[in-house]
Write a protein that holds these residues in place. Structure first.
Motif, PDB file in Angstrom:
ATOM      1  N   LEU A   1      70.564  20.280 -15.905  1.00 31.31           N
ATOM      2  CA  LEU A   1      71.181  21.406 -16.596  1.00 31.31           C
ATOM      3  C   LEU A   1      71.031  21.277 -18.106  1.00 31.31           C
ATOM      4  N   LEU A   2      71.221  20.075 -18.614  1.00 35.08           N
ATOM      5  CA  LEU A   2      71.083  19.846 -20.051  1.00 35.08           C
ATOM      6  C   LEU A   2      69.645  20.068 -20.501  1.00 35.08           C
ATOM      7  N   LEU A   3      68.688  19.600 -19.712  1.00 34.49           N
ATOM      8  CA  LEU A   3      67.279  19.791 -20.066  1.00 34.49           C
ATOM      9  C   LEU A   3      66.888  21.260 -20.010  1.00 34.49           C
ATOM     10  N   TYR A   4      67.367  21.970 -19.007  1.00 37.74           N
ATOM     11  CA  TYR A   4      66.982  23.371 -18.829  1.00 37.74           C
ATOM     12  C   TYR A   4      67.670  24.281 -19.846  1.00 37.74           C
ATOM     13  N   GLN A   5      68.971  24.068 -20.054  1.00 40.06           N
ATOM     14  CA  GLN A   5      69.752  24.943 -20.931  1.00 40.06           C
ATOM     15  C   GLN A   5      69.726  24.496 -22.392  1.00 40.06           C
ATOM     16  N   GLY A   6      69.643  23.176 -22.579  1.00 35.70           N
ATOM     17  CA  GLY A   6      69.798  22.638 -23.932  1.00 35.70           C
ATOM     18  C   GLY A   6      71.237  22.375 -24.281  1.00 35.70           C
ATOM     19  N   ASN A   7      72.161  22.818 -23.446  1.00 35.65           N
ATOM     20  CA  ASN A   7      73.593  22.574 -23.659  1.00 35.65           C
ATOM     21  C   ASN A   7      74.323  22.738 -22.328  1.00 35.65           C
ATOM     22  N   ILE A   8      75.606  22.421 -22.336  1.00 39.23           N
ATOM     23  CA  ILE A   8      76.473  22.619 -21.165  1.00 39.23           C
ATOM     24  C   ILE A   8      77.523  23.650 -21.578  1.00 39.23           C
ATOM     25  N   PRO A   9      77.363  24.911 -21.179  1.00 33.51           N
ATOM     26  CA  PRO A   9      78.244  25.979 -21.682  1.00 33.51           C
ATOM     27  C   PRO A   9      79.737  25.706 -21.515  1.00 33.51           C
ATOM     28  N   ARG A  10      80.124  25.058 -20.433  1.00 34.68           N
ATOM     29  CA  ARG A  10      81.555  24.792 -20.201  1.00 34.68           C
ATOM     30  C   ARG A  10      82.094  23.770 -21.197  1.00 34.68           C
ATOM     31  N   LEU A  11      81.241  22.882 -21.708  1.00 34.57           N
ATOM     32  CA  LEU A  11      81.691  21.793 -22.577  1.00 34.57           C
ATOM     33  C   LEU A  11      81.436  22.073 -24.048  1.00 34.57           C
ATOM     34  N   PHE A  12      80.281  22.651 -24.386  1.00 32.91           N
ATOM     35  CA  PHE A  12      79.988  22.965 -25.788  1.00 32.91           C
ATOM     36  C   PHE A  12      78.942  24.062 -25.834  1.00 32.91           C
ATOM     37  N   GLN A  13      79.027  24.897 -26.869  1.00 27.78           N
ATOM     38  CA  GLN A  13      78.144  26.044 -26.993  1.00 27.78           C
ATOM     39  C   GLN A  13      76.872  25.728 -27.774  1.00 27.78           C
ATOM     40  N   LYS A  14      76.917  24.736 -28.642  1.00 30.19           N
ATOM     41  CA  LYS A  14      75.768  24.428 -29.485  1.00 30.19           C
ATOM     42  C   LYS A  14      74.602  23.922 -28.656  1.00 30.19           C
ATOM     43  N   ASN A  15      73.422  24.482 -28.908  1.00 27.86           N
ATOM     44  CA  ASN A  15      72.221  24.043 -28.217  1.00 27.86           C
ATOM     45  C   ASN A  15      71.714  22.762 -28.869  1.00 27.86           C
ATOM     46  N   LEU A  16      71.682  21.689 -28.081  1.00 26.04           N
ATOM     47  CA  LEU A  16      71.340  20.377 -28.620  1.00 26.04           C
ATOM     48  C   LEU A  16      69.840  20.096 -28.606  1.00 26.04           C
ATOM     49  N   LEU A  17      69.084  20.791 -27.773  1.00 22.59           N
ATOM     50  CA  LEU A  17      67.677  20.448 -27.581  1.00 22.59           C
ATOM     51  C   LEU A  17      66.709  21.486 -28.127  1.00 22.59           C
ATOM     52  N   TYR A  18      67.096  22.755 -28.113  1.00 18.58           N
ATOM     53  CA  TYR A  18      66.147  23.805 -28.453  1.00 18.58           C
ATOM     54  C   TYR A  18      66.663  24.647 -29.615  1.00 18.58           C
ATOM     55  N   SER A  19      65.740  25.061 -30.465  1.00 15.19           N
ATOM     56  CA  SER A  19      66.096  25.931 -31.577  1.00 15.19           C
ATOM     57  C   SER A  19      66.364  27.324 -31.041  1.00 15.19           C
ATOM     58  N   GLN A  20      67.376  27.968 -31.604  1.00 16.32           N
ATOM     59  CA  GLN A  20      67.726  29.310 -31.149  1.00 16.32           C
ATOM     60  C   GLN A  20      67.229  30.381 -32.116  1.00 16.32           C
ATOM     61  N   LYS A  21      66.292  30.023 -32.981  1.00 17.88           N
ATOM     62  CA  LYS A  21      65.707  30.998 -33.889  1.00 17.88           C
ATOM     63  C   LYS A  21      64.912  32.032 -33.101  1.00 17.88           C
ATOM     64  N   SER A  22      65.078  33.263 -33.444  1.00 16.58           N
ATOM     65  CA  SER A  22      64.343  34.319 -32.767  1.00 16.58           C
ATOM     66  C   SER A  22      63.140  34.721 -33.600  1.00 16.58           C
ATOM     67  N   LYS A  23      61.993  34.907 -32.955  1.00 15.38           N
ATOM     68  CA  LYS A  23      60.798  35.317 -33.685  1.00 15.38           C
ATOM     69  C   LYS A  23      60.732  36.834 -33.868  1.00 15.38           C
ATOM     70  N   TYR A  24      61.704  37.544 -33.308  1.00 16.53           N
ATOM     71  CA  TYR A  24      61.732  38.998 -33.444  1.00 16.53           C
ATOM     72  C   TYR A  24      62.796  39.395 -34.452  1.00 16.53           C
ATOM     73  N   LYS A  25      62.466  40.355 -35.283  1.00 21.43           N
ATOM     74  CA  LYS A  25      63.431  40.849 -36.257  1.00 21.43           C
ATOM     75  C   LYS A  25      64.368  41.839 -35.598  1.00 21.43           C
ATOM     76  N   ILE A  26      65.630  41.700 -35.912  1.00 22.47           N
ATOM     77  CA  ILE A  26      66.628  42.607 -35.349  1.00 22.47           C
ATOM     78  C   ILE A  26      66.688  43.850 -36.221  1.00 22.47           C
ATOM     79  N   PRO A  27      66.446  45.016 -35.675  1.00 25.79           N
ATOM     80  CA  PRO A  27      66.452  46.236 -36.502  1.00 25.79           C
ATOM     81  C   PRO A  27      67.838  46.537 -37.033  1.00 25.79           C
ATOM     82  N   LYS A  28      67.862  47.070 -38.240  1.00 29.47           N
ATOM     83  CA  LYS A  28      69.137  47.432 -38.853  1.00 29.47           C
ATOM     84  C   LYS A  28      69.696  48.671 -38.178  1.00 29.47           C
ATOM     85  N   VAL A  29      71.005  48.686 -38.017  1.00 28.36           N
ATOM     86  CA  VAL A  29      71.678  49.807 -37.369  1.00 28.36           C
ATOM     87  C   VAL A  29      72.175  50.769 -38.421  1.00 28.36           C
ATOM     88  N   LYS A  30      71.820  52.027 -38.275  1.00 24.65           N
ATOM     89  CA  LYS A  30      72.265  53.043 -39.236  1.00 24.65           C
ATOM     90  C   LYS A  30      73.699  53.425 -38.935  1.00 24.65           C
TER      91      LYS A  30
END
Length: 301
Positions: free
Chosen positions: A247-276
């Motif tokens: 679970l730790l290898l697949y998810q990068g974290n254990i959601p029940r214990l901590f939210q921070k991803n310990l193994l994988y970067s959560q940077k998104s390569k897509y830009k989030i469009p601005k909301v008017k």
């Protein structure tokens, strides 16, 4: 081959009986009670009875019936494919239920209910299979009935190595389970059945390759050769550790214990469009749409 045919008929009867139990309980019980209790109990009963009969064939069949390991492994694959198709979402495995709890897919009360149902199902399956063996319908069952009271431990290696084997089997099984959980059942069921068959073939000579704490408890904890704590280390702590690592290898974290991803970067390569932002007149009700609003949580979660 008559003994093998009797066992195959037994497998069909077990699947049919448990399928009838699921059908009946789904109509009599609430969705919550069915998902947390009846479904897991029926799945565990089916798994335990099938595996005990199959292990009897694996132990006695090669010298008592003259058929090889290929027959047993073929039956194992077909049985687990049938289990995957008929379980109706049940896991019949405590490590899978704990994994669902760690992924926030199941509450503590629901997880405890599932574990209880799995224990009852496995215990009942062991008792019913022993009763079936006592009828001695074939010479296989006659021999099994003689040796069942003095069975030996399934651990045929050192305890650290045995725990590592069970942990590794659980690790690989859970990785496949996590990877295939969004796949169509026509692909997921054979993939899991093939994984179980491969792991049993490669690791069965060391520990029996259970990687299921409830099934191991019903199958081998009463056998001579090791203490209860030895069995607990190998068949409880080993699979739980393997599941946690997968679970730790697949998810990068254990959601029940901590939210921070310990193994994988959560940077998104897509830009989030601005909301008017628009100003609503007084009295107008803003309309909001939520992506993925449909909930896929189970009734007992």
């Amino acid at each position: 081959m008559d003994a093998l045919n009797v066992s195959i008929v037994f497998f069909f009867l077990v699947v049919g009986m448990c399928q009838a139990l699921r059908w009946l309980s789904k109509r009599l019980l609430s969705p919550r009670a069915y998902a947390c209790l009846a479904r897991e109990l029926a799945g565990s009963l089916q798994l335990c009875m099938s595996c005990l009969e199959l292990r009897m064939l694996m132990d006695i069949g090669p010298w008592g019936g003259g058929f090889g390991l290929d027959v047993v492994l073929t039956l194992l694959f077909l049985l687990f494919a049938a289990h995957g198709a008929s379980f109706d979402g049940a896991s019949a495995n405590p490590t899978v239920s704990v994994q669902e709890f760690l992924l926030l897919e199941s509450s503590l009360a629901a997880t405890a209910a599932k574990l209880l149902a799995q224990g009852v199902g496995m215990g009942t399956g062991w008792a019913v299979t022993k009763l079936f063996w006592s009828w001695e319908l074939t010479q296989f069952h006659f021999i099994q009935n003689l040796i069942s009271s003095e069975c030996s431990s399934s651990i045929h290696t050192s305890l650290p190595h045995a725990a590592l084997v069970e942990g590794t089997c659980s690790f690989l099984f859970h990785l496949v389970l996590l990877k295939s959980q969004q796949s169509h059942p026509i692909y997921r069921v054979p993939a899991l059945a093939a994984t179980v068959t491969f792991l049993t073939y490669t690791a069965g000579s060391f520990t029996g390759a259970f990687f299921n704490p409830a099934l191991a408890t019903a199958s081998t904890f009463h056998c001579l050769g090791n203490s209860f704590w030895d069995y607990a280390q190998v068949y409880w702590l080993g699979p739980l550790t393997g599941m946690f690592a997968a679970l730790l290898l697949y998810q990068g974290n254990i959601p029940r214990l901590f939210q921070k991803n310990l193994l994988y970067s959560q940077k998104s390569k897509y830009k989030i469009p601005k909301v008017k932002v628009t100003v609503h007149k007084e009295g107008d009700e803003p309309k909001r749409k939520r992506k993925g609003g449909k909930s896929n949580s189970e009734p007992c979660a």
